[in-house]
Enzyme design. Structure first.
Site, mmCIF file in Angstrom:
data_model
loop_
_atom_site.group_PDB
_atom_site.id
_atom_site.type_symbol
_atom_site.label_atom_id
_atom_site.label_comp_id
_atom_site.label_asym_id
_atom_site.label_seq_id
_atom_site.Cartn_x
_atom_site.Cartn_y
_atom_site.Cartn_z
ATOM 1 N N THR A 126 -58.027 -12.942 -4.032
ATOM 2 C CA THR A 126 -58.187 -13.363 -2.630
ATOM 3 C C THR A 126 -58.350 -12.192 -1.669
ATOM 4 O O THR A 126 -57.664 -11.172 -1.796
ATOM 5 C CB THR A 126 -56.962 -14.209 -2.226
ATOM 6 O OG1 THR A 126 -56.890 -15.319 -3.102
ATOM 7 C CG2 THR A 126 -57.065 -14.706 -0.800
ATOM 8 N N GLU A 127 -59.252 -12.381 -0.729
ATOM 9 C CA GLU A 127 -59.484 -11.374 0.313
ATOM 10 C C GLU A 127 -59.508 -12.077 1.670
ATOM 11 O O GLU A 127 -59.664 -13.308 1.727
ATOM 12 C CB GLU A 127 -60.836 -10.681 0.086
ATOM 13 C CG GLU A 127 -60.889 -9.936 -1.236
ATOM 14 C CD GLU A 127 -62.222 -9.222 -1.453
ATOM 15 O OE1 GLU A 127 -63.077 -9.235 -0.545
ATOM 16 O OE2 GLU A 127 -62.386 -8.657 -2.546
ATOM 17 N N SER A 132 -60.893 -19.829 -0.678
ATOM 18 C CA SER A 132 -61.452 -20.878 -1.544
ATOM 19 C C SER A 132 -62.808 -20.459 -2.103
ATOM 20 O O SER A 132 -63.145 -20.756 -3.246
ATOM 21 C CB SER A 132 -61.611 -22.181 -0.755
ATOM 22 O OG SER A 132 -60.341 -22.747 -0.512
ATOM 23 N N PHE A 156 -52.578 -11.688 0.456
ATOM 24 C CA PHE A 156 -51.795 -12.816 -0.075
ATOM 25 C C PHE A 156 -51.520 -12.651 -1.577
ATOM 26 O O PHE A 156 -51.559 -13.642 -2.327
ATOM 27 C CB PHE A 156 -52.518 -14.159 0.143
ATOM 28 C CG PHE A 156 -52.812 -14.508 1.580
ATOM 29 C CD1 PHE A 156 -52.202 -13.844 2.632
ATOM 30 C CD2 PHE A 156 -53.701 -15.537 1.882
ATOM 31 C CE1 PHE A 156 -52.476 -14.186 3.952
ATOM 32 C CE2 PHE A 156 -53.977 -15.889 3.198
ATOM 33 C CZ PHE A 156 -53.365 -15.214 4.234
ATOM 34 N N ARG A 247 -52.979 -24.174 -13.357
ATOM 35 C CA ARG A 247 -52.860 -25.450 -12.651
ATOM 36 C C ARG A 247 -51.913 -26.404 -13.357
ATOM 37 O O ARG A 247 -51.292 -27.251 -12.733
ATOM 38 C CB ARG A 247 -54.253 -26.081 -12.501
ATOM 39 C CG ARG A 247 -55.032 -25.375 -11.425
ATOM 40 C CD ARG A 247 -56.489 -25.720 -11.357
ATOM 41 N NE ARG A 247 -57.115 -24.810 -10.411
ATOM 42 C CZ ARG A 247 -58.385 -24.475 -10.400
ATOM 43 N NH1 ARG A 247 -59.208 -24.978 -11.299
ATOM 44 N NH2 ARG A 247 -58.851 -23.631 -9.514
ATOM 45 N N ILE A 342 -34.245 -39.043 4.136
ATOM 46 C CA ILE A 342 -32.992 -39.634 3.640
ATOM 47 C C ILE A 342 -31.790 -38.816 4.126
ATOM 48 O O ILE A 342 -30.761 -39.360 4.498
ATOM 49 C CB ILE A 342 -33.023 -39.723 2.087
ATOM 50 C CG1 ILE A 342 -34.034 -40.782 1.660
ATOM 51 C CG2 ILE A 342 -31.628 -40.018 1.525
ATOM 52 C CD1 ILE A 342 -34.325 -40.814 0.174
ATOM 53 N N GLU A 368 -53.279 -20.948 -5.476
ATOM 54 C CA GLU A 368 -53.943 -21.162 -6.785
ATOM 55 C C GLU A 368 -54.950 -22.319 -6.705
ATOM 56 O O GLU A 368 -55.103 -23.084 -7.647
ATOM 57 C CB GLU A 368 -52.911 -21.353 -7.904
ATOM 58 C CG GLU A 368 -52.082 -20.084 -8.115
ATOM 59 C CD GLU A 368 -51.409 -19.998 -9.458
ATOM 60 O OE1 GLU A 368 -51.906 -20.598 -10.428
ATOM 61 O OE2 GLU A 368 -50.382 -19.296 -9.543
ATOM 62 N N THR A 370 -56.647 -24.785 -3.347
ATOM 63 C CA THR A 370 -56.167 -25.846 -2.447
ATOM 64 C C THR A 370 -56.431 -27.228 -3.059
ATOM 65 O O THR A 370 -57.231 -27.367 -3.999
ATOM 66 C CB THR A 370 -56.932 -25.789 -1.106
ATOM 67 O OG1 THR A 370 -58.331 -25.999 -1.385
ATOM 68 C CG2 THR A 370 -56.757 -24.442 -0.400
HETATM 69 N N1 COS Z 1 -64.234 -21.892 -16.618
HETATM 70 C C1 COS Z 1 -65.223 -21.029 -17.005
HETATM 71 N N2 COS Z 1 -66.302 -20.746 -16.240
HETATM 72 C C2 COS Z 1 -66.378 -21.364 -15.048
HETATM 73 C C3 COS Z 1 -65.396 -22.248 -14.581
HETATM 74 C C4 COS Z 1 -64.287 -22.522 -15.425
HETATM 75 N N3 COS Z 1 -63.315 -23.341 -15.063
HETATM 76 N N4 COS Z 1 -65.728 -22.673 -13.337
HETATM 77 C C5 COS Z 1 -66.906 -22.073 -13.043
HETATM 78 N N5 COS Z 1 -67.296 -21.278 -14.066
HETATM 79 C C6 COS Z 1 -68.529 -20.506 -14.172
HETATM 80 C C7 COS Z 1 -69.746 -21.401 -13.974
HETATM 81 O O1 COS Z 1 -70.097 -22.034 -15.200
HETATM 82 C C8 COS Z 1 -70.791 -20.440 -13.470
HETATM 83 O O2 COS Z 1 -71.350 -19.685 -14.512
HETATM 84 P P1 COS Z 1 -72.814 -20.080 -15.181
HETATM 85 O O3 COS Z 1 -73.805 -20.078 -14.069
HETATM 86 O O4 COS Z 1 -73.023 -19.005 -16.198
HETATM 87 O O5 COS Z 1 -72.637 -21.431 -15.777
HETATM 88 C C9 COS Z 1 -69.986 -19.449 -12.626
HETATM 89 O O6 COS Z 1 -68.617 -19.548 -13.101
HETATM 90 C C10 COS Z 1 -70.027 -19.783 -11.162
HETATM 91 O O7 COS Z 1 -69.500 -21.080 -11.001
HETATM 92 P P2 COS Z 1 -69.764 -22.002 -9.724
HETATM 93 O O8 COS Z 1 -71.222 -22.144 -9.484
HETATM 94 O O9 COS Z 1 -69.000 -23.267 -9.921
HETATM 95 O O10 COS Z 1 -69.138 -21.119 -8.542
HETATM 96 P P3 COS Z 1 -68.835 -21.447 -7.047
HETATM 97 O O11 COS Z 1 -69.030 -20.227 -6.249
HETATM 98 O O12 COS Z 1 -69.556 -22.693 -6.642
HETATM 99 O O13 COS Z 1 -67.222 -21.690 -7.006
HETATM 100 C C11 COS Z 1 -65.118 -22.809 -7.180
HETATM 101 C C12 COS Z 1 -66.552 -22.587 -7.717
HETATM 102 C C13 COS Z 1 -65.075 -23.444 -5.811
HETATM 103 C C14 COS Z 1 -64.527 -23.738 -8.208
HETATM 104 C C15 COS Z 1 -64.368 -21.452 -7.133
HETATM 105 O O14 COS Z 1 -64.835 -20.632 -6.080
HETATM 106 C C16 COS Z 1 -62.867 -21.626 -6.998
HETATM 107 O O15 COS Z 1 -62.189 -21.975 -7.966
HETATM 108 N N6 COS Z 1 -62.325 -21.384 -5.805
HETATM 109 C C17 COS Z 1 -60.907 -21.413 -5.582
HETATM 110 C C18 COS Z 1 -60.324 -20.080 -5.834
HETATM 111 C C19 COS Z 1 -58.847 -20.153 -5.886
HETATM 112 O O16 COS Z 1 -58.255 -20.962 -6.578
HETATM 113 N N7 COS Z 1 -58.206 -19.272 -5.147
HETATM 114 C C20 COS Z 1 -56.794 -19.281 -5.113
HETATM 115 C C21 COS Z 1 -56.295 -17.910 -4.929
HETATM 116 S S1 COS Z 1 -56.196 -17.028 -6.380
HETATM 117 S S2 COS Z 1 -54.340 -17.338 -6.883
#
Ligand code: COS
Length: 384
Positions: A126-127, A132, A156, A247, A342, A368, A370
């Site tokens: 995170t930055e 997200s 964070f 998760r 309660i 981890e 939202t």
């Molecule tokens: N396992 C393995 N690979 C994954 C994956 C997973 N669960 N989810 C995505 N990928 C891969 C995709 O397959 C894609 O690769 P390919 O093009 O080779 O197939 C690549 O990663 C990019 O995926 P995607 O297009 O889904 O990326 P997005 O930028 O749209 O982001 C989300 C996806 C929103 C799911 C992601 O940014 C995310 O999880 N955000 C939340 C981050 C978070 O939880 N932060 C909390 C703080 S850290 S504690």
């Protein structure tokens, strides 16, 4: 179908339950007030092997499966959340990048120290401009000769203030980003250019800190790319895999905390007398207790099933893990709200643990991933 928890896991559950009751719960208030866990308690956590629950036995951990790990987190979350958070990064997001995608040399070098709790790990994704939208990170890594140079800022970061080693995600190809342009690095605290910035002030989770990490021309050896040279550019996927696993344990923690809130509410409702009767005899209170218990029951079955599924498959259960995080963390927030209701005025007072739980659980819908990100992941899986 057999829903019985195996005997060895029940014994482990019992051990953690006793540890929570004898060693953690009695100091939960002190930890809250002082905003730190006493070193003697951290040592007891090390002695129990809590820092290495999820690290394979061949690298000094307990090598628990995901279901077993969830059972531990369920028990550990019946007290101040900071204890779980203290061990959480070593077992989860801080080490799993190395466990899942690390080279054999990286595993041998880092995992035993993390499993023993000698070292603390953290996860630096995170930055300020990328929460997200994790693919929007700006921290840059450039190869110069035999080392990488990192520049940027993370924030964070749980356990960031005390971590000895961080899994850091940085952009190595700005054109490709999430698809081949983000790389995961193992960065030690002592590497030149690594520093801890502000320790953030938060609503809850006292006793456990989140901090900024700053990289100014930070020198990282070439061999510290997680997974080696072949994994340059593959760091985003590593991050996603790590978060998937976390998760499930996050859901288990929510179940444990909710169970504790139900127990406290049952006790209180049985003792608190109004209008000449314990308030537990009033239907308004009974309905809240019934709703709490029902939701906990549903959430627990969901966690156990998804964790079991993950153990069976040996690979990520992306949709189910997101469902577990979403449902269980939303559930514990509803349960905490009812627990405050309660307890009435007492639930709002610092003398009771309820208000602390209420503040602490709020974070579970945010960190981890939202609730909104979980919904997005679930929907994407459904529409694939
Ligand atoms: N396992 C393995 N690979 C994954 C994956 C997973 N669960 N989810 C995505 N990928 C891969 C995709 O397959 C894609 O690769 P390919 O093009 O080779 O197939 C690549 O990663 C990019 O995926 P995607 O297009 O889904 O990326 P997005 O930028 O749209 O982001 C989300 C996806 C929103 C799911 C992601 O940014 C995310 O999880 N955000 C939340 C981050 C978070 O939880 N932060 C909390 C703080 S850290 S504690």
């Amino acid at each position: 179908m057999d829903f019985t928890i195996p005997e060895n896991l029940r014994m482990m559950q019992e051990t953690i339950r006793r540890f929570v009751q004898r060693d953690l719960e009695p100091i939960s208030r002190q930890v809250e007030d002082e905003d730190r866990i006493p070193e003697a308690t951290v040592q007891k956590m090390r002695d129990l092997g809590l820092f290495g629950l999820a690290i394979p036995a061949s690298y000094g951990g307990l090598g628990l499966g995901v279901l077993s790990e969830c059972l531990v987190y369920e028990e550990l979350s019946k007290t101040n959340a900071c204890f779980r958070s203290r061990i959480g990064t070593n077992n989860g997001i801080g080490s799993q990048g190395i466990v899942i995608d690390g080279t054999e040399e990286q595993r041998q070098k880092y995992l035993p120290r993390l499993a023993s709790g000698e070292w603390t790990a953290c996860f630096a994704l995170t930055e300020p401009e990328a929460g997200s939208d994790a693919a929007a990170i700006r921290t840059r890594a450039e190869l110069r000769g035999d080392h990488w140079v990192l520049n940027g800022k993370k924030h964070f970061i749980t356990n960031g203030d005390i971590a000895d080693v961080a899994t850091v995600f940085a952009v190595t190809d700005p054109e490709k980003r999430a698809r081949g342009g983000i790389t995961a690095f193992i960065v030690e605290r002592t590497f030149p250019g690594y520093s801890v910035g502000t320790i953030e002030r938060k609503m809850g989770l006292r006793g456990n800190h989140t901090a900024e990490l700053v990289f100014e021309d930070c020198i990282v050896p070439r061999e510290n790319v997680i997974g080696g040279e072949a994994m340059i550019g593959q760091g985003f996927k590593t991050a996603m895999k790590v978060l998937d696993r976390g998760r499930l344990t996050m859901g288990a923690s929510a179940v444990g905390t909710a169970q504790k809130l139900l127990e406290l509410s049952l006790d209180y409702a049985g003792q608190r007398v109004q209008f000449g009767r314990p308030i537990a005899q009033f239907q308004a209170i009974q309905f809240m207790l019934a709703d709490m218990a029902t939701q906990i029951y549903a959430a627990r079955q969901m966690v156990h099933h998804a964790a079991w599924l993950r153990d069976q498959r040996g690979t990520a259960v992306v949709k189910e893990a997101a469902m577990v995080k979403l449902f269980c963390t939303e559930m514990v927030n509803r349960v905490a709200d009812m627990a405050v209701q309660i307890h009435g005025g007492m639930g709002y007072m610092k003398d009771y643990p309820i208000e602390r739980f209420y503040r602490d659980v709020r974070l579970t819908r945010i960190y981890e991933g939202t609730s909104e990100i979980q919904r997005l992941v679930i929907a994407r899986e459904l529409l694939k």
